[in-house]
Scaffold this motif. Structure first.
Motif, PDB file in Angstrom:
ATOM      1  N   ILE A  11      -9.977   3.774  15.801  1.00  0.00           N
ATOM      2  CA  ILE A  11     -11.100   4.523  15.501  1.00  0.00           C
ATOM      3  C   ILE A  11     -10.891   4.418  13.601  1.00  0.00           C
ATOM      4  O   ILE A  11      -9.996   5.043  12.856  1.00  0.00           O
ATOM      5  CB  ILE A  11     -10.463   6.006  15.280  1.00  0.00           C
ATOM      6  N   ALA A  12     -12.635   3.974  13.415  1.00  0.00           N
ATOM      7  CA  ALA A  12     -12.157   4.047  11.755  1.00  0.00           C
ATOM      8  C   ALA A  12     -12.718   5.696  11.319  1.00  0.00           C
ATOM      9  O   ALA A  12     -13.921   5.586  11.542  1.00  0.00           O
ATOM     10  CB  ALA A  12     -13.326   2.607  11.545  1.00  0.00           C
ATOM     11  N   CYS A  13     -11.839   5.865  10.659  1.00  0.00           N
ATOM     12  CA  CYS A  13     -12.567   7.867  10.837  1.00  0.00           C
ATOM     13  C   CYS A  13     -13.505   8.255   9.513  1.00  0.00           C
ATOM     14  O   CYS A  13     -14.285   8.497  10.014  1.00  0.00           O
ATOM     15  CB  CYS A  13     -11.491   8.522  10.400  1.00  0.00           C
ATOM     16  N   GLY A  14     -13.525   6.790   9.028  1.00  0.00           N
ATOM     17  CA  GLY A  14     -14.837   7.147   7.887  1.00  0.00           C
ATOM     18  C   GLY A  14     -14.134   7.464   6.050  1.00  0.00           C
ATOM     19  O   GLY A  14     -12.795   7.776   6.292  1.00  0.00           O
ATOM     20  N   GLY A  15     -15.042   8.387   5.626  1.00  0.00           N
ATOM     21  CA  GLY A  15     -14.190   8.936   4.402  1.00  0.00           C
ATOM     22  C   GLY A  15     -15.624   8.352   3.671  1.00  0.00           C
ATOM     23  O   GLY A  15     -15.998   6.703   3.496  1.00  0.00           O
ATOM     24  N   SER A  16     -15.830   9.012   2.593  1.00  0.00           N
ATOM     25  CA  SER A  16     -17.268   8.762   1.882  1.00  0.00           C
ATOM     26  C   SER A  16     -17.150   8.548  -0.060  1.00  0.00           C
ATOM     27  O   SER A  16     -18.138   9.048  -0.230  1.00  0.00           O
ATOM     28  CB  SER A  16     -18.449   9.099   1.711  1.00  0.00           C
ATOM     29  N   CYS A  17     -15.417   8.618  -0.303  1.00  0.00           N
ATOM     30  CA  CYS A  17     -15.165   9.598  -1.359  1.00  0.00           C
ATOM     31  C   CYS A  17     -13.654   8.235  -2.264  1.00  0.00           C
ATOM     32  O   CYS A  17     -13.108   8.817  -3.015  1.00  0.00           O
ATOM     33  CB  CYS A  17     -14.790  10.886  -1.700  1.00  0.00           C
ATOM     34  N   MET A  18     -14.327   7.434  -1.812  1.00  0.00           N
ATOM     35  CA  MET A  18     -13.892   6.221  -2.722  1.00  0.00           C
ATOM     36  C   MET A  18     -14.104   4.965  -3.157  1.00  0.00           C
ATOM     37  O   MET A  18     -15.775   4.644  -2.555  1.00  0.00           O
ATOM     38  CB  MET A  18     -12.697   5.227  -1.451  1.00  0.00           C
ATOM     39  N   SER A  19     -14.014   4.023  -4.464  1.00  0.00           N
ATOM     40  CA  SER A  19     -15.123   2.629  -4.521  1.00  0.00           C
ATOM     41  C   SER A  19     -13.802   2.008  -4.573  1.00  0.00           C
ATOM     42  O   SER A  19     -12.732   1.976  -4.429  1.00  0.00           O
ATOM     43  CB  SER A  19     -15.492   3.374  -5.663  1.00  0.00           C
ATOM     44  N   TYR A  20     -14.348   0.782  -4.631  1.00  0.00           N
ATOM     45  CA  TYR A  20     -13.890  -0.407  -4.633  1.00  0.00           C
ATOM     46  C   TYR A  20     -12.759  -0.289  -5.963  1.00  0.00           C
ATOM     47  O   TYR A  20     -11.478  -1.126  -5.763  1.00  0.00           O
ATOM     48  CB  TYR A  20     -14.896  -1.536  -4.579  1.00  0.00           C
ATOM     49  N   GLU A  21     -13.642  -0.155  -6.971  1.00  0.00           N
ATOM     50  CA  GLU A  21     -12.739   0.257  -8.623  1.00  0.00           C
ATOM     51  C   GLU A  21     -11.254   0.999  -7.790  1.00  0.00           C
ATOM     52  O   GLU A  21     -10.060   0.603  -8.543  1.00  0.00           O
ATOM     53  CB  GLU A  21     -12.594   0.779  -9.528  1.00  0.00           C
ATOM     54  N   GLU A  22     -11.781   2.322  -7.743  1.00  0.00           N
ATOM     55  CA  GLU A  22     -10.535   3.062  -7.511  1.00  0.00           C
ATOM     56  C   GLU A  22      -9.157   2.906  -6.686  1.00  0.00           C
ATOM     57  O   GLU A  22      -8.349   2.796  -6.833  1.00  0.00           O
ATOM     58  CB  GLU A  22     -10.632   4.421  -6.545  1.00  0.00           C
ATOM     59  N   LEU A  23      -9.767   2.000  -5.694  1.00  0.00           N
ATOM     60  CA  LEU A  23      -8.718   1.688  -4.281  1.00  0.00           C
ATOM     61  C   LEU A  23      -8.103   0.036  -5.603  1.00  0.00           C
ATOM     62  O   LEU A  23      -6.698  -0.132  -5.116  1.00  0.00           O
ATOM     63  CB  LEU A  23      -9.480   0.614  -3.600  1.00  0.00           C
ATOM     64  N   LEU A  24      -8.811  -0.519  -6.458  1.00  0.00           N
ATOM     65  CA  LEU A  24      -7.935  -1.958  -7.320  1.00  0.00           C
ATOM     66  C   LEU A  24      -7.062  -0.791  -7.966  1.00  0.00           C
ATOM     67  O   LEU A  24      -5.754  -1.741  -7.889  1.00  0.00           O
ATOM     68  CB  LEU A  24      -8.842  -2.251  -7.849  1.00  0.00           C
ATOM     69  N   SER A  25      -7.424   0.296  -8.147  1.00  0.00           N
ATOM     70  CA  SER A  25      -6.554   0.988  -9.093  1.00  0.00           C
ATOM     71  C   SER A  25      -5.057   1.304  -8.865  1.00  0.00           C
ATOM     72  O   SER A  25      -4.392   1.520  -9.191  1.00  0.00           O
ATOM     73  CB  SER A  25      -6.584   2.063  -9.450  1.00  0.00           C
ATOM     74  N   PHE A  26      -5.248   1.490  -7.030  1.00  0.00           N
ATOM     75  CA  PHE A  26      -3.616   2.294  -6.678  1.00  0.00           C
ATOM     76  C   PHE A  26      -2.965   0.803  -6.342  1.00  0.00           C
ATOM     77  O   PHE A  26      -1.781   0.769  -5.370  1.00  0.00           O
ATOM     78  CB  PHE A  26      -4.252   2.626  -4.932  1.00  0.00           C
ATOM     79  N   LYS A  27      -3.042  -0.905  -7.159  1.00  0.00           N
ATOM     80  CA  LYS A  27      -2.277  -1.523  -7.201  1.00  0.00           C
ATOM     81  C   LYS A  27      -1.477  -1.540  -7.739  1.00  0.00           C
ATOM     82  O   LYS A  27      -1.531  -1.171  -8.756  1.00  0.00           O
ATOM     83  CB  LYS A  27      -2.844  -3.209  -7.281  1.00  0.00           C
ATOM     84  N   PRO A  28       0.111  -1.904  -6.904  1.00  0.00           N
ATOM     85  CA  PRO A  28       1.478  -1.032  -7.590  1.00  0.00           C
ATOM     86  C   PRO A  28       0.943  -2.884  -9.204  1.00  0.00           C
ATOM     87  O   PRO A  28       0.470  -3.213  -8.825  1.00  0.00           O
ATOM     88  CB  PRO A  28       2.030  -2.220  -7.345  1.00  0.00           C
TER      89      PRO A  28
END
Length: 332
Positions: free
Chosen positions: A311-328
């Motif tokens: 189940i890909a539950c979704g969510g609409s408040c994330m950008s690719y740049e923000e995902l990259l910022s989580f990199k260690p």
């Protein structure tokens, strides 16, 4: 209102001996997450049970996440006003999304608990004094909301049947777990179809928000004193009682992932399918990429005949740049 979302077969680069993985795309609901199913159902049932009060009804939510957006979107679809109280930690992007749906957003408190208390003890009491009928929408802990979420199971079984796949081949359902709303809805759906005993649910959490895993290990519901995870949509301090009891009753499987595991999977999924999801959704998708985790959890060998639904539950408040910022730090 609620959309029948696609159930699509995904290879995920597996070898031929892996189970067959299907992904249920809840990001295509009107509010971009599965939350719309349960919350719209809850509001619809409230209206039908008290039609004489409809003119005075107003929707109230305390979630600064996907539940708040779902409440605003559902209220708008019923032509109702909506007030959402969010904590100070809520992203500006999410506040703007909620406001775009016509809801009034109030910012109060340092966390969800503070916002929720302010909503119920101050805002809703004031509304009652004004002659309004407040309709309180909990983010996850309500049986009518679970009933609405349970339609996911109805759709999954119908869509598999349309592909001539018998329900006996459904070897498991994978879902992310926060407070247990989606999990409880899946349980309700499986129970309705007589499959709760035979189709296991694999509940996926992240370290720092693993309230189900900790509760199952402790043999009782526990409450987290602190939430520490990038998968903020999974950040509930407690697990719904029904979810806990159902997990024990049906022997649900628990998987806990690191933040980086879910972020790396979310980035990979975005690169491969051009779909950006939240880390909370990446938690479930991670098991699509790593079916060995599924097999280990189920304690059995899996073949292509075995169907695993993610189940890909979704969510609409994330950008690719923000995902990259989580990199260690230091990681390429």
């Amino acid at each position: 209102m609620v959309y029948q979302t696609p159930l699509l077969k995904h290879e995920f680069g597996h070898q031929s001996k892996s189970p067959t993985i299907y992904v249920k795309y809840e990001s295509l609901q009107p509010s971009r997450s599965f939350k719309f199913r349960g919350i719209s159902h809850f509001i619809e049932r409230a209206i039908s049970s008290k039609p004489i009060l409809v003119d005075t009804m107003k929707v109230y939510s305390s979630s600064g996440g996907n539940a708040g957006l779902a409440a605003a979107t559902a209220a708008k679809s019923f032509g109702m006003e909506c007030i959402v109280v969010v904590p100070k930690t809520t992203k500006l992007r999410m506040i703007q999304k909620i406001e775009k749906e016509g809801a009034t957003v109030l910012v109060h408190g340092e966390n969800w608990g503070h916002a929720d208390t302010y909503l119920r003890e101050t805002i809703m009491k004031e509304a009652k004094l004004k002659g309004l009928t407040p309709l309180y929408v909990h983010p996850f802990d309500n049986e009518l909301i679970w009933e609405g979420h349970s339609s996911i199971v109805d759709e999954v079984l119908l869509q598999l049947k349309q592909e001539n796949i018998p329900s006996e081949n459904l070897a498991g359902i994978v879902c992310s777990v926060g407070g247990g709303g989606l999990f409880s809805g899946i349980v309700k759906g499986l129970e309705r179809h007589g499959l709760a005993e035979s189709v296991p649910i694999i509940a996926v959490e992240t370290e720092g928000s693993d309230v189900m895993a900790k509760s199952l290990r402790a043999g009782e519901r526990v409450e987290l004193n602190k939430i520490s995870t990038v998968a903020s949509s999974l950040g509930s301090p407690y697990l719904a009682e029904f979810a806990y009891q159902s997990a024990r009753k049906y022997g649900s499987k628990s998987v806990v992932l690191s933040d980086w595991e879910v972020v790396s999977t979310t980035l990979k999924f975005a690169d491969e399918f051009n779909i950006i999801t939240e880390p909370a959704c990446g938690a479930s998708l991670h098991l699509g990429y790593y079916p060995d985790i599924v097999a280990t959890s189920l304690e059995r060998n899996l073949t292509p005949k075995d169907i695993i639904v993610v189940i890909a539950c979704g969510g609409s408040c994330m950008s690719y740049e923000e995902l990259l910022s989580f990199k260690p730090a230091g990681m390429v």
